[in-house]
Design a protein around this motif. Structure first.
Motif, PDB file in Angstrom:
ATOM      1  N   GLN A  96     -17.702 -33.213 -40.658  1.00  0.00           N
ATOM      2  CA  GLN A  96     -16.211 -32.669 -40.054  1.00  0.00           C
ATOM      3  C   GLN A  96     -16.086 -33.225 -38.649  1.00  0.00           C
ATOM      4  O   GLN A  96     -15.116 -33.116 -38.183  1.00  0.00           O
ATOM      5  N   LYS A  97     -17.142 -33.533 -37.837  1.00  0.00           N
ATOM      6  CA  LYS A  97     -16.876 -34.128 -36.578  1.00  0.00           C
ATOM      7  C   LYS A  97     -16.136 -35.283 -36.838  1.00  0.00           C
ATOM      8  O   LYS A  97     -15.188 -35.749 -35.888  1.00  0.00           O
ATOM      9  N   ALA A  98     -16.422 -36.417 -37.652  1.00  0.00           N
ATOM     10  CA  ALA A  98     -15.883 -37.478 -37.997  1.00  0.00           C
ATOM     11  C   ALA A  98     -14.555 -37.382 -38.726  1.00  0.00           C
ATOM     12  O   ALA A  98     -14.043 -38.487 -38.768  1.00  0.00           O
ATOM     13  N   GLY A  99     -14.265 -36.375 -39.043  1.00  0.00           N
ATOM     14  CA  GLY A  99     -13.045 -36.219 -39.839  1.00  0.00           C
ATOM     15  C   GLY A  99     -12.764 -36.214 -41.251  1.00  0.00           C
ATOM     16  O   GLY A  99     -12.162 -36.513 -41.886  1.00  0.00           O
ATOM     17  N   ASN A 100     -14.269 -36.201 -41.718  1.00  0.00           N
ATOM     18  CA  ASN A 100     -14.402 -36.496 -43.138  1.00  0.00           C
ATOM     19  C   ASN A 100     -14.810 -35.249 -43.977  1.00  0.00           C
ATOM     20  O   ASN A 100     -15.272 -33.982 -43.349  1.00  0.00           O
ATOM     21  N   THR A 101     -15.015 -35.345 -45.165  1.00  0.00           N
ATOM     22  CA  THR A 101     -15.595 -34.003 -45.862  1.00  0.00           C
ATOM     23  C   THR A 101     -16.771 -34.542 -46.485  1.00  0.00           C
ATOM     24  O   THR A 101     -16.964 -35.607 -46.944  1.00  0.00           O
ATOM     25  N   TYR A 102     -17.930 -33.650 -46.472  1.00  0.00           N
ATOM     26  CA  TYR A 102     -18.947 -33.824 -46.888  1.00  0.00           C
ATOM     27  C   TYR A 102     -19.275 -33.245 -48.431  1.00  0.00           C
ATOM     28  O   TYR A 102     -18.772 -32.038 -48.360  1.00  0.00           O
ATOM     29  N   ALA A 103     -19.235 -34.042 -49.300  1.00  0.00           N
ATOM     30  CA  ALA A 103     -19.297 -33.287 -50.694  1.00  0.00           C
ATOM     31  C   ALA A 103     -20.391 -34.135 -51.455  1.00  0.00           C
ATOM     32  O   ALA A 103     -20.133 -35.176 -52.246  1.00  0.00           O
ATOM     33  N   PRO A 104     -21.599 -33.452 -51.362  1.00  0.00           N
ATOM     34  CA  PRO A 104     -22.989 -34.170 -52.099  1.00  0.00           C
ATOM     35  C   PRO A 104     -22.497 -34.079 -53.861  1.00  0.00           C
ATOM     36  O   PRO A 104     -22.041 -33.079 -54.051  1.00  0.00           O
ATOM     37  N   LYS A 105     -23.184 -34.747 -54.238  1.00  0.00           N
ATOM     38  CA  LYS A 105     -22.912 -34.692 -56.010  1.00  0.00           C
ATOM     39  C   LYS A 105     -24.453 -34.100 -56.442  1.00  0.00           C
ATOM     40  O   LYS A 105     -25.442 -34.436 -55.948  1.00  0.00           O
ATOM     41  N   ARG A 106     -24.489 -33.467 -57.562  1.00  0.00           N
ATOM     42  CA  ARG A 106     -25.702 -33.003 -58.133  1.00  0.00           C
ATOM     43  C   ARG A 106     -25.667 -33.302 -60.044  1.00  0.00           C
ATOM     44  O   ARG A 106     -24.274 -33.055 -60.069  1.00  0.00           O
ATOM     45  N   LEU A 107     -26.667 -33.361 -60.320  1.00  0.00           N
ATOM     46  CA  LEU A 107     -26.427 -33.458 -61.956  1.00  0.00           C
ATOM     47  C   LEU A 107     -26.464 -31.907 -62.459  1.00  0.00           C
ATOM     48  O   LEU A 107     -27.309 -31.203 -62.188  1.00  0.00           O
ATOM     49  N   ASP A 163     -30.788 -29.776 -43.067  1.00  0.00           N
ATOM     50  CA  ASP A 163     -30.100 -31.215 -43.256  1.00  0.00           C
ATOM     51  C   ASP A 163     -28.969 -31.446 -43.775  1.00  0.00           C
ATOM     52  O   ASP A 163     -28.045 -32.067 -43.447  1.00  0.00           O
ATOM     53  N   GLU A 164     -28.354 -30.421 -44.897  1.00  0.00           N
ATOM     54  CA  GLU A 164     -27.241 -30.290 -45.630  1.00  0.00           C
ATOM     55  C   GLU A 164     -26.489 -29.886 -44.518  1.00  0.00           C
ATOM     56  O   GLU A 164     -25.040 -30.328 -44.273  1.00  0.00           O
ATOM     57  N   GLN A 165     -26.525 -28.913 -43.647  1.00  0.00           N
ATOM     58  CA  GLN A 165     -25.531 -28.126 -42.609  1.00  0.00           C
ATOM     59  C   GLN A 165     -25.361 -29.359 -41.422  1.00  0.00           C
ATOM     60  O   GLN A 165     -24.412 -29.459 -40.999  1.00  0.00           O
ATOM     61  N   LEU A 166     -26.281 -30.239 -41.129  1.00  0.00           N
ATOM     62  CA  LEU A 166     -26.164 -31.175 -40.070  1.00  0.00           C
ATOM     63  C   LEU A 166     -25.328 -32.339 -40.680  1.00  0.00           C
ATOM     64  O   LEU A 166     -24.454 -32.787 -39.912  1.00  0.00           O
ATOM     65  N   LEU A 167     -25.376 -32.557 -41.934  1.00  0.00           N
ATOM     66  CA  LEU A 167     -24.592 -33.771 -42.612  1.00  0.00           C
ATOM     67  C   LEU A 167     -23.227 -33.199 -42.624  1.00  0.00           C
ATOM     68  O   LEU A 167     -22.198 -34.057 -42.406  1.00  0.00           O
ATOM     69  N   LEU A 168     -22.949 -31.910 -42.967  1.00  0.00           N
ATOM     70  CA  LEU A 168     -21.693 -31.205 -43.030  1.00  0.00           C
ATOM     71  C   LEU A 168     -20.946 -31.030 -41.733  1.00  0.00           C
ATOM     72  O   LEU A 168     -19.922 -31.608 -41.354  1.00  0.00           O
ATOM     73  N   CYS A 169     -21.611 -30.795 -40.681  1.00  0.00           N
ATOM     74  CA  CYS A 169     -21.090 -30.888 -39.202  1.00  0.00           C
ATOM     75  C   CYS A 169     -20.794 -32.395 -38.826  1.00  0.00           C
ATOM     76  O   CYS A 169     -19.683 -32.361 -38.253  1.00  0.00           O
ATOM     77  N   GLU A 170     -21.703 -33.246 -39.108  1.00  0.00           N
ATOM     78  CA  GLU A 170     -21.299 -34.605 -38.731  1.00  0.00           C
ATOM     79  C   GLU A 170     -20.224 -35.209 -39.213  1.00  0.00           C
ATOM     80  O   GLU A 170     -19.421 -35.947 -38.726  1.00  0.00           O
TER      81      GLU A 170
END
Length: 174
Positions: free
Chosen positions: A68-79, A59-66
């Motif tokens: 990048q396709k949209a031209g955004n960066t995927y940066a999830p947060k964690r505590l 799921d993380e890789q899928l969100l990362l790819c999507e």
């Protein structure tokens, strides 16, 4: 009915306090529910736990790819919890989670995708020792990640996951 401190209870005349059935008798709220005897399982089978773990990473890789396709960066947060060295107090901060890409562009211009479990790459075909999937476009990469997730949930990669997990466990001497 009088509540604490001499104030009248606002809910004393509420018609919802005591449900009444059609015959005019008082009815318990539990009588209207289907009650069963059940126990929640405290542990999950190890292979199911591994499948869920791999699906979360897919799921993380899928969100990362999507992204990048949209031209955004995927940066999830964690505590992250740490100890302040000056005060000795435990503190929690929200930090960006680092995600490594499982895909890269090869010398031929094709996209290669390796499925990882932890730091190890899974062997996708035992006969040919194949450990990567060759793709031509980003859309194909996204569709492949979705189909890999379905394959993991169906148990098609259980053997590869188990091999990598056992090798990791042996490395720790357990």
């Amino acid at each position: 009915m009088v509540a604490k401190r001499g104030r009248p209870n606002a809910y004393s005349d509420n018609k919802f306090n005591e449900p009444i059935n059609k015959q005019g008798e008082k009815m318990s709220a539990l009588n209207s529910l289907k009650l069963v005897t059940s126990r929640k399982h405290q542990t999950v089978a190890p292979i199911v736990h591994r499948r869920n773990k791999l699906c979360a990473k897919l799921d993380e890789q899928l969100l990362l790819c999507e992204a990048q396709k949209a031209g955004n960066t995927y940066a999830p947060k964690r505590l992250k919890t740490f100890v302040n060295k000056q005060t000795g107090e435990r503190m929690t901060a929200e930090v960006t989670k680092r995600i490594k890409e499982w895909f890269w562009v090869s010398d031929t211009g094709k996209i290669n995708l390796a499925v990882k479990y932890g730091a190890k790459t899974l062997t996708l075909n035992k006969k040919t020792k194949a450990n990567a999937i060759e793709l031509s476009t980003g859309d194909e990469l996204i569709n492949t990640l979705k189909s890999l997730k379905v394959a993991v949930l169906n148990g098609e990669l259980d053997e590869a996951i188990s091999e990598v997990s056992e090798a990791t466990r042996m490395a720790f001497g357990k």
